[in-house]
Design an enzyme around this catalytic site. Structure first.
Site, short mmCIF file in Angstrom:
data_model
loop_
_atom_site.label_atom_id
_atom_site.label_comp_id
_atom_site.label_asym_id
_atom_site.label_seq_id
_atom_site.Cartn_x
_atom_site.Cartn_y
_atom_site.Cartn_z
N CYS A 4 -13.85 2.91 -51.66
CA CYS A 4 -14.94 2.08 -51.12
C CYS A 4 -15.09 0.81 -52.01
O CYS A 4 -15.61 -0.10 -51.46
CB CYS A 4 -16.01 2.88 -50.54
SG CYS A 4 -16.04 4.14 -49.17
N CYS A 16 -14.50 9.39 -55.36
CA CYS A 16 -13.36 10.22 -54.52
C CYS A 16 -12.32 9.20 -54.38
O CYS A 16 -12.45 8.03 -54.59
CB CYS A 16 -13.83 10.68 -53.26
SG CYS A 16 -14.11 9.41 -51.82
N ARG A 76 -27.32 1.11 -42.87
CA ARG A 76 -26.92 -0.23 -43.38
C ARG A 76 -27.08 -1.43 -42.38
O ARG A 76 -26.66 -1.37 -41.06
CB ARG A 76 -25.41 0.10 -43.52
CG ARG A 76 -24.47 -1.01 -43.94
CD ARG A 76 -22.92 -0.52 -44.34
NE ARG A 76 -22.89 0.42 -45.08
CZ ARG A 76 -21.73 1.34 -44.97
NH1 ARG A 76 -20.96 1.21 -43.90
NH2 ARG A 76 -21.63 2.48 -45.79
N ARG A 98 -16.09 -3.99 -38.82
CA ARG A 98 -17.23 -3.71 -39.71
C ARG A 98 -17.69 -5.07 -40.09
O ARG A 98 -17.28 -6.21 -39.59
CB ARG A 98 -16.68 -2.96 -40.86
CG ARG A 98 -16.32 -1.60 -40.65
CD ARG A 98 -17.51 -0.80 -40.29
NE ARG A 98 -16.98 0.69 -40.18
CZ ARG A 98 -16.97 1.73 -41.01
NH1 ARG A 98 -17.34 1.33 -42.37
NH2 ARG A 98 -16.67 2.89 -40.87
N CYS A 114 -23.33 10.52 -51.08
CA CYS A 114 -22.25 10.75 -50.29
C CYS A 114 -21.67 11.99 -50.05
O CYS A 114 -21.32 12.58 -50.94
CB CYS A 114 -21.27 9.57 -50.92
SG CYS A 114 -19.49 9.77 -49.92
N LYS A 164 -12.00 2.58 -38.40
CA LYS A 164 -12.95 1.28 -38.88
C LYS A 164 -11.75 0.23 -38.83
O LYS A 164 -10.46 0.53 -39.15
CB LYS A 164 -13.47 1.41 -40.09
CG LYS A 164 -12.65 2.06 -41.36
CD LYS A 164 -13.36 2.49 -42.42
CE LYS A 164 -12.68 3.04 -43.50
NZ LYS A 164 -13.74 3.45 -44.54
#
Length: 588
Positions: free
Chosen positions: A500, A496, A87, A156, A457, A230
């Site tokens: 995200c 899930c 990423r 991030r 994932c 994070k």
């Protein structure tokens, strides 16, 4: 040794007054970070060990370098087939056409031939083999991008409202501030340079048998153990909350006076990650804590991060985000501690109301005589598939028109600095390659997002990116039949509960609960400042749209003038919706 390393961090006078009185057992990941020698660990040796995967310690440390180890969950019959997601962290989503071309070339040469725009305005590759990992990260850096801190227990990628309104000083100031903030938040460790950016022979001489590095001067913000989890930062406006400020650990809501940014309302403690098996976890909206003048914004942001660094939970990663510290302490106590770290009092937040999001899609005047165009990219996936050749079209645009680009928090692309003569040319390139323009995209599709989920994932329970387009097809049909095709509302799906794609504040949230089954959330709204509620749980995938269609019908018949879908559902509530919305017979 681990507790000693934590206690050795530089502290302001009196700061440790709230520290635990007894030593807590740290999570295994904390031990890995402490022993890693500032994110090195066993990575150097494992990069050249001939295996196709890394060990547990390296897997955790590699996240800070911008890569996750994954395997193809569609192909596990003969064992796991390992590959890596890589990423790029792109602050505010700003990049050049040259950089986009380099990323596209990489996805073809070493990836799975697709490139994905993330929900945090970055880019990510999937399917990178371990043998190509160093080459991939090195080449990303060659075009002045980086993967450092795109993942891991650090700040991030910093998000910012992306629209290039060059005639509006506020947008320009926000984007400049985002760039400045990044320079203060990126990790300082030399490990990234040593691992990925120097030649192999030099890397081996420097890393094999290298000595332990001591002292927090290496990482003055993070220290040797970095953050407990994070940490996400977004920068936006009351009139443009496209970055979803309330979902961030730290949201900076700009306050403008006389067309200039005077400061920020600081929102703290947002976060949507939930662990299904842990009732102690929950989604949370950030809370307004204070107003800070522009000149003090970076120092106060650092103070917030340091408080989380020193008091966030390091024994249980499930409850290690900032939202849990604030939940346990309460906002007043948290603010007092931030003031202590900052070294002065913080003013109360200024009154404000969030009124809109601006996704930047379609044609807009920049204010300097040029135009920008926002192209909807479904779920952010850049690929050539069937008659839609988006990757080919992007290559042509970036090579011939070569505009500056912005990636949006809704996974679209903005093409900047376009001349009047470029407008027809851009549209022609899209049409020739079968790419639907924003004008040809329905409102429900334009305002939808999905996480990657299966097959890459490791946390995914069920489908998301591969399932949502078909559901949107069905929703388009239902909405058209009901005369609601033009209604604007957000639909977000995740495979899930980790959230995200930010499903917990959207008008409609679809969250994977079991294989082929979803929890339907309703009652959030596009402005992003309200959590939604569980409407129905464990809904089979084939029943999701039929159940939503009943809600759409009730909305059409009972809404108030100008009322959005999420506001309608919020006003009616779960019980009323269930009482008035027919559940299909085959679902009973």
């Amino acid at each position: 040794m681990q507790a000693a390393a934590l206690a050795s961090r530089p502290q302001a006078s009196g700061i440790m007054s709230d520290a635990p009185t007894k030593e807590e057992k740290l999570s295994p990941v904390e031990g890995m970070k402490i022993e890693s020698n500032y994110l090195r660990g066993p990575i150097p040796a494992e990069l050249v060990d001939g295996n196709d995967h890394f060990g547990k310690e390296s897997i955790q440390l590699l996240k800070h370098h911008g890569t996750y180890q994954q395997d193809d969950r569609d192909d596990r019959d003969g064992g796991k087939t390992y590959s890596f997601m890589v990423r790029s962290a792109i602050p505010g989503g700003k990049l050049t056409s040259e950089q986009m071309l380099a990323e596209i070339d990489l996805c073809d040469e070493v990836g799975n031939t697709t490139l994905r725009i993330t929900t945090r305005q970055g880019l990510q590759h999937h399917g990178i083999l371990k043998s190509n990992l160093q080459q991939t990260i090195h080449r990303i850096n060659e075009v002045q991008l980086t993967t450092l801190a795109a993942c891991g227990d650090v700040v991030r990628n910093i998000m910012c409202s992306p629209c290039p309104y060059h005639g509006d000083a506020v947008y320009s100031q926000l984007q400049a501030f985002a760039d400045e903030l990044v320079t203060h938040m990126r990790p300082r460790t030399r490990a990234y340079h040593e691992l990925w950016l120097i030649d192999e022979a030099t890397r081996e001489r420097q890393l094999v048998g290298g000595g332990k590095i001591e002292g927090d001067e290496v990482e003055p913000l993070y220290g040797p153990t970095y953050l407990p989890r994070k940490f996400k930062i977004g920068i936006g406006l009351p009139t443009d909350n496209i970055v979803d400020l309330y979902s961030q650990d730290l949201g900076l809501m700009a306050i403008a006076e006389n067309w200039n940014v005077s400061g920020f309302n600081m929102l703290v403690g947002g976060g949507f990650g939930v662990t299904p098996s842990a009732a102690k976890t929950f989604p949370a909206l950030a809370q307004p804590m204070c107003y800070i003048p522009l000149a003090q914004a970076i120092d106060v942001a650092k103070a917030v991060i340091k408080v989380q660094r020193d008091f966030g939970n390091r024994s249980d990663r499930k409850v290690a985000r900032l939202k849990y510290l604030i939940h346990n302490w309460g906002l007043p106590r948290f603010k007092e501690k931030v003031e202590e770290y900052f070294g002065g009092p913080l003013a109360p937040p200024r009154p404000f109301v969030v009124t809109d999001q601006n996704d930047g899609m379609g044609w807009h005047a920049q204010g300097d005589g040029k135009w920008f165009y926002g192209l909807n990219v479904e779920n952010g996936r850049i690929k050539d598939e069937g008659s839609i050749r988006l990757k080919t079209a992007l290559r042509e645009v970036c090579r011939t028109i070569a505009p500056p680009l912005r990636l949006t928090p809704h996974q679209g692309i903005i093409f900047c600095d376009l001349k009047e003569s470029d407008r027809g040319r851009l549209t022609e390139i899209f049409h020739r390659n079968g790419v639907p323009t924003t004008e040809e995209t329905s409102a429900v599709r334009r305002w939808s997002m999905a996480c990657p989920a299966l097959p890459t994932c490791g946390l995914s329970i069920t489908e998301s990116e591969r399932a949502l387009p078909g559901m949107i097809d069905q929703m388009e049909h239902s909405l058209a039949e009901l005369g609601l095709a033009g209604e604007v509302f957000t639909t977000r799906m995740t495979g899930c509960p980790n959230g995200c794609a930010r499903p917990y504040n959207s008008d409609i949230g679809l969250v994977g609960k079991a294989k082929g089954k979803y929890t339907i959330f309703l009652g959030g709204r596009r402005q992003g400042d309200r959590l939604n509620f569980i409407y129905q749980d464990m809904v089979p995938s084939e029943e999701v749209v039929p159940r939503l269609a009943s809600v759409f019908r009730y909305y059409r018949d009972e809404r108030q003038p100008g009322e959005a879908l999420g506001d309608f559902c919020h006003r009616k509530g779960k019980d009323d919706l269930l009482a008035h919305c027919e559940i299909p017979v085959e679902a009973v």
